[in-house]
Design a protein around this motif. Structure first.
Motif, PDB file in Angstrom:
ATOM      1  N   LYS A   1      70.773   8.903  34.189  1.00 25.06           N
ATOM      2  CA  LYS A   1      72.008   8.620  33.496  1.00 25.06           C
ATOM      3  C   LYS A   1      71.776   7.520  32.458  1.00 25.06           C
ATOM      4  CE  LYS A   1      74.864   9.632  37.533  1.00 25.06           C
ATOM      5  NZ  LYS A   1      75.800   9.075  38.523  1.00 25.06           N
ATOM      6  N   GLN A   2      72.674   7.447  31.491  1.00 23.46           N
ATOM      7  CA  GLN A   2      72.608   6.382  30.521  1.00 23.46           C
ATOM      8  C   GLN A   2      72.689   5.040  31.242  1.00 23.46           C
ATOM      9  OE1 GLN A   2      75.708   6.445  27.638  1.00 23.46           O
ATOM     10  NE2 GLN A   2      75.032   4.607  26.588  1.00 23.46           N
ATOM     11  N   GLN A   3      71.799   4.122  30.882  1.00 22.71           N
ATOM     12  CA  GLN A   3      71.781   2.822  31.521  1.00 22.71           C
ATOM     13  C   GLN A   3      72.717   1.876  30.766  1.00 22.71           C
ATOM     14  OE1 GLN A   3      69.856   1.822  34.393  1.00 22.71           O
ATOM     15  NE2 GLN A   3      69.893   4.036  34.565  1.00 22.71           N
ATOM     16  N   PHE A   4      73.900   1.643  31.313  1.00 22.35           N
ATOM     17  CA  PHE A   4      74.833   0.728  30.686  1.00 22.35           C
ATOM     18  C   PHE A   4      74.409  -0.714  30.928  1.00 22.35           C
ATOM     19  CE2 PHE A   4      77.771   3.890  29.404  1.00 22.35           C
ATOM     20  CZ  PHE A   4      77.774   4.867  30.380  1.00 22.35           C
ATOM     21  N   LEU A   5      73.889  -0.978  32.092  1.00 20.60           N
ATOM     22  CA  LEU A   5      73.377  -2.297  32.439  1.00 20.60           C
ATOM     23  C   LEU A   5      71.899  -2.160  32.784  1.00 20.60           C
ATOM     24  CD1 LEU A   5      76.196  -3.601  34.814  1.00 20.60           C
ATOM     25  CD2 LEU A   5      75.660  -4.511  32.548  1.00 20.60           C
TER      26      LEU A   5
ATOM     27  N   GLY B   1      76.182 -15.249  40.788  1.00 17.72           N
ATOM     28  CA  GLY B   1      77.085 -15.221  41.923  1.00 17.72           C
ATOM     29  C   GLY B   1      78.118 -14.122  41.906  1.00 17.72           C
ATOM     30  N   MET B   2      77.970 -13.153  40.982  1.00 17.62           N
ATOM     31  CA  MET B   2      78.921 -12.048  40.949  1.00 17.62           C
ATOM     32  C   MET B   2      78.687 -11.120  42.139  1.00 17.62           C
ATOM     33  SD  MET B   2      79.107 -11.140  36.869  1.00 17.62           S
ATOM     34  CE  MET B   2      80.372  -9.890  37.123  1.00 17.62           C
ATOM     35  N   ARG B   3      79.761 -10.664  42.739  1.00 19.56           N
ATOM     36  CA  ARG B   3      79.668  -9.754  43.866  1.00 19.56           C
ATOM     37  C   ARG B   3      79.352  -8.336  43.387  1.00 19.56           C
ATOM     38  NH1 ARG B   3      81.444 -11.882  48.601  1.00 19.56           N
ATOM     39  NH2 ARG B   3      82.576 -13.865  48.484  1.00 19.56           N
ATOM     40  N   ALA B   4      78.855  -7.533  44.329  1.00 14.94           N
ATOM     41  CA  ALA B   4      78.415  -6.178  43.975  1.00 14.94           C
ATOM     42  C   ALA B   4      79.536  -5.381  43.314  1.00 14.94           C
ATOM     43  CB  ALA B   4      77.900  -5.461  45.214  1.00 14.94           C
ATOM     44  N   HIS B   5      80.748  -5.434  43.897  1.00 16.91           N
ATOM     45  CA  HIS B   5      81.821  -4.615  43.347  1.00 16.91           C
ATOM     46  C   HIS B   5      82.232  -5.083  41.956  1.00 16.91           C
ATOM     47  CE1 HIS B   5      84.332  -7.889  45.030  1.00 16.91           C
ATOM     48  NE2 HIS B   5      85.183  -7.558  44.090  1.00 16.91           N
ATOM     49  N   GLN B   6      82.068  -6.402  41.676  1.00  7.02           N
ATOM     50  CA  GLN B   6      82.359  -6.904  40.332  1.00  7.02           C
ATOM     51  C   GLN B   6      81.370  -6.345  39.322  1.00  7.02           C
ATOM     52  OE1 GLN B   6      82.163 -11.121  41.589  1.00  7.02           O
ATOM     53  NE2 GLN B   6      84.193 -11.347  40.685  1.00  7.02           N
ATOM     54  N   ILE B   7      80.111  -6.277  39.734  1.00  2.77           N
ATOM     55  CA  ILE B   7      79.072  -5.750  38.845  1.00  2.77           C
ATOM     56  C   ILE B   7      79.283  -4.262  38.597  1.00  2.77           C
ATOM     57  CG2 ILE B   7      76.596  -5.314  38.603  1.00  2.77           C
ATOM     58  CD1 ILE B   7      76.136  -7.856  40.316  1.00  2.77           C
ATOM     59  N   MET B   8      79.547  -3.523  39.662  1.00  6.34           N
ATOM     60  CA  MET B   8      79.633  -2.073  39.530  1.00  6.34           C
ATOM     61  C   MET B   8      80.917  -1.615  38.852  1.00  6.34           C
ATOM     62  SD  MET B   8      77.768  -0.655  42.968  1.00  6.34           S
ATOM     63  CE  MET B   8      78.737  -1.603  44.142  1.00  6.34           C
ATOM     64  N   HIS B   9      81.938  -2.456  38.854  1.00  8.86           N
ATOM     65  CA  HIS B   9      83.191  -2.104  38.188  1.00  8.86           C
ATOM     66  C   HIS B   9      83.343  -2.810  36.847  1.00  8.86           C
ATOM     67  CE1 HIS B   9      84.395   0.226  41.563  1.00  8.86           C
ATOM     68  NE2 HIS B   9      84.497  -0.805  42.386  1.00  8.86           N
TER      69      HIS B   9
ATOM     70  N   PRO C   1      74.289  -3.201  44.083  1.00  9.32           N
ATOM     71  CA  PRO C   1      74.128  -2.731  42.710  1.00  9.32           C
ATOM     72  C   PRO C   1      72.711  -2.273  42.401  1.00  9.32           C
ATOM     73  CG  PRO C   1      74.387  -5.112  42.747  1.00  9.32           C
ATOM     74  CD  PRO C   1      74.654  -4.629  44.138  1.00  9.32           C
ATOM     75  N   MET C   2      71.733  -2.805  43.144  1.00  3.84           N
ATOM     76  CA  MET C   2      70.368  -2.292  42.993  1.00  3.84           C
ATOM     77  C   MET C   2      69.566  -2.596  44.240  1.00  3.84           C
ATOM     78  SD  MET C   2      68.631  -4.659  40.056  1.00  3.84           S
ATOM     79  CE  MET C   2      68.536  -6.434  40.149  1.00  3.84           C
ATOM     80  N   ILE C   3      68.500  -1.792  44.418  1.00  8.98           N
ATOM     81  CA  ILE C   3      67.597  -1.967  45.553  1.00  8.98           C
ATOM     82  C   ILE C   3      66.167  -2.004  45.033  1.00  8.98           C
ATOM     83  CG2 ILE C   3      69.102  -0.950  47.297  1.00  8.98           C
ATOM     84  CD1 ILE C   3      67.559   1.691  46.942  1.00  8.98           C
ATOM     85  N   HIS C   4      65.320  -2.693  45.791  1.00  5.91           N
ATOM     86  CA  HIS C   4      63.911  -2.857  45.427  1.00  5.91           C
ATOM     87  C   HIS C   4      63.071  -2.203  46.515  1.00  5.91           C
ATOM     88  CE1 HIS C   4      65.578  -5.854  42.658  1.00  5.91           C
ATOM     89  NE2 HIS C   4      66.249  -6.309  43.701  1.00  5.91           N
ATOM     90  N   CYS C   5      62.100  -1.400  46.129  1.00  5.91           N
ATOM     91  CA  CYS C   5      61.395  -0.546  47.085  1.00  5.91           C
ATOM     92  C   CYS C   5      59.887  -0.609  46.917  1.00  5.91           C
ATOM     93  CB  CYS C   5      61.828   0.912  46.908  1.00  5.91           C
ATOM     94  SG  CYS C   5      63.618   1.170  46.934  1.00  5.91           S
ATOM     95  N   LEU C   6      59.192  -0.615  48.046  1.00  4.10           N
ATOM     96  CA  LEU C   6      57.735  -0.458  48.104  1.00  4.10           C
ATOM     97  C   LEU C   6      57.441   0.738  49.000  1.00  4.10           C
ATOM     98  CD1 LEU C   6      56.101  -4.002  48.670  1.00  4.10           C
ATOM     99  CD2 LEU C   6      55.555  -2.394  46.828  1.00  4.10           C
ATOM    100  N   GLY C   7      56.681   1.695  48.485  1.00  6.13           N
ATOM    101  CA  GLY C   7      56.304   2.822  49.323  1.00  6.13           C
ATOM    102  C   GLY C   7      56.820   4.142  48.799  1.00  6.13           C
ATOM    103  N   ASP C   8      57.058   5.070  49.720  1.00  8.86           N
ATOM    104  CA  ASP C   8      57.389   6.448  49.375  1.00  8.86           C
ATOM    105  C   ASP C   8      58.891   6.610  49.119  1.00  8.86           C
ATOM    106  OD1 ASP C   8      57.665   9.157  49.079  1.00  8.86           O
ATOM    107  OD2 ASP C   8      56.703   9.693  50.977  1.00  8.86           O
ATOM    108  N   LEU C   9      59.281   6.719  47.852  1.00 12.62           N
ATOM    109  CA  LEU C   9      60.692   6.830  47.492  1.00 12.62           C
ATOM    110  C   LEU C   9      61.301   8.163  47.928  1.00 12.62           C
ATOM    111  CD1 LEU C   9      60.687   5.316  43.886  1.00 12.62           C
ATOM    112  CD2 LEU C   9      61.512   4.249  45.981  1.00 12.62           C
TER     113      LEU C   9
END
Length: 262
Positions: free
Chosen positions: A2-6, A18-26, A80-88
């Motif tokens: 998808k288009q990356q708005f952020l 210090g912004m909460r997840a729902h503030q970022i996603m909305h 709002p985001m996750i960080h991963c190591l390994g098999d996605l």
């Protein structure tokens, strides 16, 4: 995609501010909304993202098509985001992820139960989700690995920190055997009680069923079971012939019909 708005850096700046997840996603995705945060934290955010990339960490945001749909389904609780190591590929849509959880200071019987559950469910083709903690988490991951299964460890620190340090060999074993380590925390963030509870919600959200091996009434595992009920997951709990402080959480959930015996 998808288009990356952020961008990832944008989101990290907002988190640092210090912004909460729902503030970022909305957010309306207008940088004027968070210009001060961007100016203050952009250099740090860009540096962290670059270091994570060099380390092999893949970061997914809620805007990405391959972001786990099981996380977006929990609404404002979604990171709002996750960080991963390994098999996605272990994050792909499936009904075969089972969380096996329990207390860090578990009894030998509780650790044995977690190991047996991790092995059994892995032998049946399920992906085992747990939290890389000592005690039942460690036993569940090890049972899964013994069965040749795949396991996801969701942690409460940045992926450059192994918490607890004693489980560093286990984390490496998970990665070497096609597993995945996942965190919503960027590099440099240490585990604390708040982040451990937040980690627990991701265990419940990512899984189709949550199975409690053993815990007292006051335990982080009870938070995970509450999240599982909130997200309408299947909830199971190991039963024991006798109950005491160490497995009083199991007894409580069973007596109140909040989980099915297993």
């Amino acid at each position: 995609m998808k288009q990356q708005f952020l961008s990832k850096e944008d989101i990290l700046c907002m988190q640092y501010a210090g912004m909460r997840a729902h503030q970022i996603m909305h957010s309306k995705f207008e940088k004027e909304e968070y210009a001060e945060a961007f100016e203050t934290y952009i250099d740090k955010a860009e540096s962290i993202m670059e270091i994570q990339h060099e380390y092999g960490v893949v970061t997914l945001t809620f805007q990405d098509e391959d972001f786990p749909c099981s996380l977006t389904k929990i609404g404002d609780d979604c990171p709002p985001m996750i960080h991963c190591l390994g098999d996605l590929s272990l994050l792909a849509p499936t009904d075969k992820r089972i969380a096996v959880i329990g207390a860090r200071a578990a009894s030998p019987a509780g650790n044995r139960k977690a190991y047996e559950l991790g092995r059994k469910f892995a032998e049946e083709g399920n992906i085992i989700v747990s939290g890389l903690a000592l005690g039942c988490d460690k036993a569940a991951h090890e049972g899964c690995l013994y069965a040749g299964g795949k396991t996801i460890a969701i942690v409460a620190s940045g992926l450059n920190i192994v918490h607890p340090k004693e489980n560093e060999p286990l984390q490496q074993h998970i990665l070497e055997n096609g597993g995945l380590i996942l965190s919503e925390q960027p590099f440099g963030m240490k585990a604390n009680p708040t982040r451990l509870v937040a980690r627990n919600r991701l265990q419940a959200a990512l899984s189709d069923a949550v199975v409690l091996a053993e815990c007292p009434e006051q335990s982080g595992s009870m938070h995970t079971m509450r999240f599982a009920r909130k997200y309408r997951k299947q909830c199971f709990v190991a039963s024991y012939p006798q109950y005491s402080y160490i497995n009083a959480g199991n007894e409580l959930l069973l007596s109140q019909n909040l989980a099915k015996p297993i």
